[in-house]
Write an enzyme that holds these catalytic residues in place. Structure first.
Site, mmCIF file in Angstrom:
data_model
loop_
_atom_site.group_PDB
_atom_site.id
_atom_site.type_symbol
_atom_site.label_atom_id
_atom_site.label_comp_id
_atom_site.label_asym_id
_atom_site.label_seq_id
_atom_site.Cartn_x
_atom_site.Cartn_y
_atom_site.Cartn_z
ATOM 1 N N GLU A 125 8.956 16.648 15.478
ATOM 2 C CA GLU A 125 9.401 16.468 14.105
ATOM 3 C C GLU A 125 8.683 17.475 13.210
ATOM 4 O O GLU A 125 7.458 17.582 13.248
ATOM 5 C CB GLU A 125 9.121 15.049 13.633
ATOM 6 C CG GLU A 125 9.675 14.749 12.253
ATOM 7 C CD GLU A 125 9.511 13.296 11.858
ATOM 8 O OE1 GLU A 125 10.450 12.730 11.282
ATOM 9 O OE2 GLU A 125 8.439 12.728 12.119
ATOM 10 N N LYS A 181 0.870 -1.185 0.000
ATOM 11 C CA LYS A 181 0.000 0.000 0.000
ATOM 12 C C LYS A 181 0.901 1.227 0.000
ATOM 13 O O LYS A 181 1.435 1.642 1.033
ATOM 14 C CB LYS A 181 -0.922 0.057 1.221
ATOM 15 C CG LYS A 181 -2.000 1.147 1.054
ATOM 16 C CD LYS A 181 -2.411 1.804 2.350
ATOM 17 C CE LYS A 181 -1.572 2.986 2.719
ATOM 18 N NZ LYS A 181 -1.727 4.171 1.828
ATOM 19 N N CYS A 202 12.907 11.253 7.664
ATOM 20 C CA CYS A 202 12.692 10.969 9.084
ATOM 21 C C CYS A 202 13.987 10.989 9.881
ATOM 22 O O CYS A 202 13.971 11.250 11.082
ATOM 23 C CB CYS A 202 11.990 9.626 9.236
ATOM 24 S SG CYS A 202 12.689 8.325 8.220
ATOM 25 N N GLU A 255 9.180 1.898 11.015
ATOM 26 C CA GLU A 255 10.225 2.927 10.858
ATOM 27 C C GLU A 255 9.476 4.243 10.864
ATOM 28 O O GLU A 255 8.786 4.592 9.905
ATOM 29 C CB GLU A 255 11.003 2.686 9.560
ATOM 30 C CG GLU A 255 12.298 3.457 9.478
ATOM 31 C CD GLU A 255 12.128 4.770 8.741
ATOM 32 O OE1 GLU A 255 11.934 5.804 9.443
ATOM 33 O OE2 GLU A 255 12.173 4.773 7.510
#
Length: 480
Positions: free
Chosen positions: A386, A177, A286, A252
């Site tokens: 973040e 996906k 990331c 992750e």
């Protein structure tokens, strides 16, 4: 539209059980070019019924593919590798369109690093021992089963190959996906798998939203493992949905990586490299080293060096080969970046450069100004959350002990960097950093080095043999 030449436009198909399936009656998801802010096409929104069909195909295929030989899987991966190399420019153009990466960066990083994951997994597979004999028993490593793979919009092809290649190498079957925000590279990849001769059901693609397709995959009783790259919030939701069926979950997730400059580092070269590392891919990585920790006595020097580095960034049309930074990949993320820049100003961080709004001369596109804050403290949102944009925070420290404490003062633990003229000192500091991958003095990317997080940055590892083994079960045969 021909799948092997599809870089934009409407495409309402999924790839299931070895063939393209039209979903003309499904709801549509618009794909927006982040440079023009225009809709460039639509893709189909998958349903739980689509997931059921894809998982059933993968389950049927697993019975045979799990018993395939190493040579057969190497041959398949070799054909995939050759087709990716042959179609590299198609993928680069798709990535420019769907998420705004500059064409030069798509050609030099997005596509070749993605291809390298396939090559790396072939190297792992060639040498891996699936059976080892111990004292009185044997250890057999076997494919875990049907694997659901959820990939993000920021490194669309790179993350696909980082998951699909080891899954196929291990003998697993796959339902992919991809992000609905950057779907075109995934469709091109599905065509590669088809043209490479993947047996029917070994690779399947179902597009759609995380709330529908991702949730259905996570909860599906016939999915043995799910691997997700995305936000920590998304990773938590997937883990919660997967818990009822006790499947393996590899995550992750987010990061807020420190870049720790010891007092003996090469500041002249290192600061500029650190700024560009934090802002590459428009800061949408990331593991980007977005917290630069520097001795307080060197703060003014670092600010000047950071300002000079930012001034060398060329923003603009991502189709232009001279552009080094394109737009933020989508409207929601652009709004997030703008809100975080505003919060930095409100919390009292000092702007070295950048700030809110678009860069001068760019009246359209989701462009953010490359921004550097200084005098940032750990309590500020820009230091703890973040951002996922071209925003770097410079944080002063008194001594090495405080530097390590600041570096570890985060809920994340994906990446970290250490800069020092003394490698042994850098190694000692690296050993104290709570992060899954630590870089010393800007090393070259290595596809064999395991990648993954401590704390809320995830569970499990990707890349190399460690990523490969996530797709294997361990069986002990006693009395072998």
């Amino acid at each position: 539209m021909i799948a092997s030449d599809n870089r934009s436009g409407d495409d309402a198909r999924f790839y299931v059980d070895g063939r393209w399936e039209e979903r003309s009656h499904a709801a549509r998801i618009a794909v927006v070019n982040p440079f023009s802010e225009e809709i460039v096409g639509h893709v189909a929104a998958g349903s739980s019924a689509d997931v059921d069909l894809a998982v059933a195909a993968a389950r049927r295929a697993f019975e045979t593919f799990s018993r395939s030989t190493v040579d057969e899987r190497l041959a398949l991966l070799g054909r995939v590798l050759a087709l990716l190399e042959e179609r590299a420019e198609l993928f680069a153009q798709a990535i420019v369109t769907e998420m705004g990466a500059p064409i030069g960066f798509a050609r030099s990083a997005h596509v070749p690093f993605a291809i390298a994951h396939v090559r790396t997994q072939m190297e792992v597979l060639r040498h891996y021992k699936f059976l080892s004999i111990e004292d009185g028993f044997a250890i057999s490593k076997e494919p875990i089963g049907v694997c659901a793979l959820i990939t993000p919009w920021n490194w669309p092809l790179y993350q696909i190959t980082a998951k699909v290649a080891p899954a196929i190498a291990a003998g697993c079957t796959v339902v992919l996906k991809p992000s609905e925000l950057s779907p075109y590279s995934a469709q091109l990849f599905a065509q590669v798998m088809h043209d490479a001769g993947a047996p029917a059901g070994v690779f399947n693609l179902v597009g759609g939203t995380g709330e529908v397709v991702g949730a259905a995959l996570a909860a599906h009783p016939d999915v043995d493992m799910i691997s997700i790259t995305g936000s920590t919030r998304a990773g938590v939701l997937v883990a919660q949905a997967a818990a009822a069926t006790v499947k393996r979950v590899v995550q992750e997730l987010g990061g807020k990586s420190p870049n720790l400059f010891l007092d003996d580092a090469d500041f002249e070269q290192g600061v500029a490299k650190g700024v560009l590392a934090g802002m590459r891919n428009a800061g949408q990585s990331c593991s980007a080293p977005t917290r630069m920790l520097v001795p307080e006595s060197r703060l003014a020097e670092v600010e000047a060096l950071a300002l000079a580095a930012v001034s060398g960034i060329t923003l603009g049309d991502p189709r232009n080969e001279k552009t080094s930074m394109g737009p933020i990949a989508n409207a929601a993320q652009y709004a997030r970046v703008q809100a975080m820049i505003a919060s930095g100003i409100e919390d009292g961080a000092r702007l070295v450069c950048g700030g809110p709004g678009r860069p001068d001369g760019l009246g359209r596109g989701y462009f953010a100004r490359p921004t550097v804050f200084s005098d940032v403290t750990p309590a500020m949102r820009v230091a703890s959350e973040e951002i996922f944009g071209p925003v770097l925070v410079v944080m002063p420290y008194r001594d090495e002990a405080q530097a390590i404490a600041i570096a570890n003062d985060t809920v994340y633990g994906l990446g970290a960097s250490v800069q020092s003229g003394d490698r042994n000192r850098a190694r000692r500091v690296a050993a104290r950093l709570r992060a899954g991958q630590v870089h010393i003095n800007y090393p070259a990317w290595n596809g064999h080095a395991p990648f993954g997080g401590y704390k809320r940055s995830g569970n499990g590892r990707e890349y190399g043999v460690h990523g490969f083994e996530e797709y294997l079960e361990t069986k002990a045969v006693v009395g072998y």
